[in-house]
Design a protein around this motif. Sequence first.
Motif, PDB file in Angstrom:
ATOM      1  N   GLY A 180       0.966  -1.238  -0.060  1.00  0.00           N
ATOM      2  CA  GLY A 180      -0.003   0.271   0.120  1.00  0.00           C
ATOM      3  C   GLY A 180       0.822   1.325   0.004  1.00  0.00           C
ATOM      4  N   ASN A 181       0.519   2.100   0.940  1.00  0.00           N
ATOM      5  CA  ASN A 181       1.152   3.486   0.807  1.00  0.00           C
ATOM      6  C   ASN A 181       2.317   3.536   1.721  1.00  0.00           C
ATOM      7  OD1 ASN A 181      -1.142   4.917  -0.583  1.00  0.00           O
ATOM      8  ND2 ASN A 181      -2.142   4.625   1.108  1.00  0.00           N
ATOM      9  N   ILE A 182       3.363   4.393   1.619  1.00  0.00           N
ATOM     10  CA  ILE A 182       4.313   4.604   2.662  1.00  0.00           C
ATOM     11  C   ILE A 182       4.411   5.938   3.157  1.00  0.00           C
ATOM     12  CG2 ILE A 182       7.005   4.613   2.993  1.00  0.00           C
ATOM     13  CD1 ILE A 182       7.143   2.359   0.859  1.00  0.00           C
ATOM     14  N   HIS A 183       4.335   6.157   4.407  1.00  0.00           N
ATOM     15  CA  HIS A 183       4.337   7.111   4.988  1.00  0.00           C
ATOM     16  C   HIS A 183       5.856   7.476   6.032  1.00  0.00           C
ATOM     17  CE1 HIS A 183      -0.120   7.879   4.792  1.00  0.00           C
ATOM     18  NE2 HIS A 183       0.067   6.636   4.801  1.00  0.00           N
ATOM     19  N   VAL A 184       6.341   8.340   5.860  1.00  0.00           N
ATOM     20  CA  VAL A 184       7.780   8.540   6.796  1.00  0.00           C
ATOM     21  C   VAL A 184       7.607   9.834   7.291  1.00  0.00           C
ATOM     22  CG1 VAL A 184      10.432   8.594   6.560  1.00  0.00           C
ATOM     23  CG2 VAL A 184       8.967   6.984   4.899  1.00  0.00           C
ATOM     24  N   TYR A 185       7.658   9.694   8.808  1.00  0.00           N
ATOM     25  CA  TYR A 185       7.378  11.112   9.408  1.00  0.00           C
ATOM     26  C   TYR A 185       8.692  11.262  10.133  1.00  0.00           C
ATOM     27  CZ  TYR A 185       2.279   9.971   9.035  1.00  0.00           C
ATOM     28  OH  TYR A 185       1.195   9.686   8.709  1.00  0.00           O
ATOM     29  N   GLY A 186       9.721  11.478   9.107  1.00  0.00           N
ATOM     30  CA  GLY A 186      10.924  11.833   9.760  1.00  0.00           C
ATOM     31  C   GLY A 186      11.602  11.838   8.320  1.00  0.00           C
ATOM     32  N   ALA A 187      13.056  11.708   8.186  1.00  0.00           N
ATOM     33  CA  ALA A 187      13.582  11.593   6.916  1.00  0.00           C
ATOM     34  C   ALA A 187      13.690  10.609   6.198  1.00  0.00           C
ATOM     35  CB  ALA A 187      15.268  12.251   7.119  1.00  0.00           C
ATOM     36  N   LEU A 188      13.272  10.535   4.772  1.00  0.00           N
ATOM     37  CA  LEU A 188      13.460   9.537   3.888  1.00  0.00           C
ATOM     38  C   LEU A 188      14.693   9.490   3.137  1.00  0.00           C
ATOM     39  CD1 LEU A 188      12.541   6.916   2.294  1.00  0.00           C
ATOM     40  CD2 LEU A 188      10.858   8.367   1.145  1.00  0.00           C
ATOM     41  N   ARG A 189      15.878   9.011   3.417  1.00  0.00           N
ATOM     42  CA  ARG A 189      17.007   8.891   2.826  1.00  0.00           C
ATOM     43  C   ARG A 189      17.546   7.566   2.041  1.00  0.00           C
ATOM     44  NH1 ARG A 189      18.381  11.891   7.729  1.00  0.00           N
ATOM     45  NH2 ARG A 189      18.422  14.054   7.223  1.00  0.00           N
ATOM     46  N   GLY A 190      16.745   6.483   2.048  1.00  0.00           N
ATOM     47  CA  GLY A 190      17.168   5.260   1.519  1.00  0.00           C
ATOM     48  C   GLY A 190      15.917   5.034   0.429  1.00  0.00           C
ATOM     49  N   ARG A 191      15.677   3.937   0.289  1.00  0.00           N
ATOM     50  CA  ARG A 191      14.737   3.474  -0.771  1.00  0.00           C
ATOM     51  C   ARG A 191      13.582   3.149  -0.286  1.00  0.00           C
ATOM     52  NH1 ARG A 191      20.050   1.189  -1.069  1.00  0.00           N
ATOM     53  NH2 ARG A 191      18.977  -0.817  -0.256  1.00  0.00           N
ATOM     54  N   ALA A 192      12.582   3.475  -1.386  1.00  0.00           N
ATOM     55  CA  ALA A 192      11.033   3.515  -0.894  1.00  0.00           C
ATOM     56  C   ALA A 192      10.362   2.764  -2.041  1.00  0.00           C
ATOM     57  CB  ALA A 192      10.274   4.515  -0.377  1.00  0.00           C
ATOM     58  N   PHE A 205       4.688   9.172   1.188  1.00  0.00           N
ATOM     59  CA  PHE A 205       4.686  10.748   1.969  1.00  0.00           C
ATOM     60  C   PHE A 205       5.751  10.701   2.791  1.00  0.00           C
ATOM     61  CE2 PHE A 205       0.268   9.189   1.361  1.00  0.00           C
ATOM     62  CZ  PHE A 205      -0.463  10.321   0.805  1.00  0.00           C
ATOM     63  N   ALA A 206       6.451  11.838   2.915  1.00  0.00           N
ATOM     64  CA  ALA A 206       7.787  12.011   3.616  1.00  0.00           C
ATOM     65  C   ALA A 206       7.828  13.143   4.041  1.00  0.00           C
ATOM     66  CB  ALA A 206       8.917  11.600   2.891  1.00  0.00           C
ATOM     67  N   LEU A 207       8.213  13.650   5.599  1.00  0.00           N
ATOM     68  CA  LEU A 207       8.346  15.082   5.809  1.00  0.00           C
ATOM     69  C   LEU A 207       9.611  15.518   5.424  1.00  0.00           C
ATOM     70  CD1 LEU A 207       7.295  14.567   9.583  1.00  0.00           C
ATOM     71  CD2 LEU A 207       6.046  15.863   7.838  1.00  0.00           C
ATOM     72  N   ASN A 208      10.537  14.636   5.153  1.00  0.00           N
ATOM     73  CA  ASN A 208      12.028  15.123   4.671  1.00  0.00           C
ATOM     74  C   ASN A 208      12.410  14.355   3.441  1.00  0.00           C
ATOM     75  OD1 ASN A 208      14.560  15.987   4.018  1.00  0.00           O
ATOM     76  ND2 ASN A 208      15.214  16.275   6.242  1.00  0.00           N
ATOM     77  N   PHE A 209      12.007  14.748   2.255  1.00  0.00           N
ATOM     78  CA  PHE A 209      12.328  13.891   1.140  1.00  0.00           C
ATOM     79  C   PHE A 209      13.547  14.054   0.650  1.00  0.00           C
ATOM     80  CE2 PHE A 209      11.480  13.254  -3.376  1.00  0.00           C
ATOM     81  CZ  PHE A 209      10.792  11.548  -3.701  1.00  0.00           C
ATOM     82  N   ASP A 210      14.300  12.876   0.600  1.00  0.00           N
ATOM     83  CA  ASP A 210      15.560  12.854   0.254  1.00  0.00           C
ATOM     84  C   ASP A 210      16.090  11.591  -0.334  1.00  0.00           C
ATOM     85  OD1 ASP A 210      18.229  13.662  -0.779  1.00  0.00           O
ATOM     86  OD2 ASP A 210      18.971  14.093   1.140  1.00  0.00           O
ATOM     87  N   PRO A 211      15.229  10.517  -1.099  1.00  0.00           N
ATOM     88  CA  PRO A 211      15.491   9.391  -1.053  1.00  0.00           C
ATOM     89  C   PRO A 211      16.757   9.021  -2.347  1.00  0.00           C
ATOM     90  CG  PRO A 211      13.936   9.752  -2.517  1.00  0.00           C
ATOM     91  CD  PRO A 211      14.205  11.344  -1.820  1.00  0.00           C
ATOM     92  N   GLU A 212      17.332   7.749  -2.087  1.00  0.00           N
ATOM     93  CA  GLU A 212      18.124   7.207  -3.105  1.00  0.00           C
ATOM     94  C   GLU A 212      17.169   6.840  -4.263  1.00  0.00           C
ATOM     95  OE1 GLU A 212      21.493   5.463  -0.231  1.00  0.00           O
ATOM     96  OE2 GLU A 212      20.001   4.275  -0.543  1.00  0.00           O
ATOM     97  N   LEU A 213      15.935   6.090  -3.764  1.00  0.00           N
ATOM     98  CA  LEU A 213      15.388   5.597  -4.998  1.00  0.00           C
ATOM     99  C   LEU A 213      13.789   5.431  -4.499  1.00  0.00           C
ATOM    100  CD1 LEU A 213      15.406   2.551  -7.167  1.00  0.00           C
ATOM    101  CD2 LEU A 213      13.719   2.564  -5.739  1.00  0.00           C
ATOM    102  N   ILE A 214      12.879   5.976  -5.489  1.00  0.00           N
ATOM    103  CA  ILE A 214      11.503   5.772  -5.163  1.00  0.00           C
ATOM    104  C   ILE A 214      10.840   5.136  -6.235  1.00  0.00           C
ATOM    105  CG2 ILE A 214      10.813   8.079  -6.434  1.00  0.00           C
ATOM    106  CD1 ILE A 214       9.863   7.523  -2.784  1.00  0.00           C
TER     107      ILE A 214
END
Length: 249
Positions: A180-192, A205-214
């Motif tokens: 389903g959905n992914i909610h990150v109530y922090g920094a997303l710095r990995g892969r989602a 959804f991410a409060l701080n969006f900085d992923p390696e892959l989405i």
Amino acid sequence: MTSAAQQHVLPGADAFRLRAGNFSILVLRLLDGRPEVVLPALGDQFRRAPGFLRFAPIAIGLDDLNLTPAEIDFPGLIAGLRGLDIVPMGVVGGSPALRQAAAAAGLSALRPSGAEKEIEQAPAPAPAEPPAPRSDFQGSGRTAMIVTQPVRSGSRIYAEGADLIITSTVNPGAEVIADGNIHVYGALRGRAVAGAADNPDARVFALNFDPELIAIAGLYAVREGLTAAPIGRTVMVRLDGESLRFEKL
């Protein structure tokens, strides 16, 4: 005197137990059956997102292939996947001939646990009454997996049949996956990876969006391709046709 029961005990019989298990693995749906096409594409993905699917057990999906067994080099595909540190466990879908060719190469046909039982016990629908509404992710008996600790580098979390809610940080090198959905109530710095069960309506959804892959429902973008995304901001990611859209919240 040794009893008959004792005589038939196998040596080492108390050294192990066999039990039924129900494990979730990702499906690599083949859109092209040629290893020389699939493997370089995966290798390119690995170079842009190091660690993605590394040592992950996968099933190879054959439903999108309209090919004969002679047109797929299963041994070459298996060797190439293992060379990329991906662990092919078996195949799903496809024609009986394709499954037989895969079995000859060492890949058994996999099926969802309990699928036959569900079919046998499913009651006939009442024609006068519409089915009761239910959640898209009700089948696993839960609607969300909640993770309260930081997801460390090298970790992989999969919310089968559910949303994934993370109240902390997803660190670089970590991987979070949800049907389903992914909610990150922090920094997303990995892969989602959201919508892993082919749900194009899933969102991230991410409060701080900085992923390696989405990725959503198989469509993905890596960090170097996110030039138009609002990095470091509160972001919602969704699919718009065949493209990912990044919206500030």
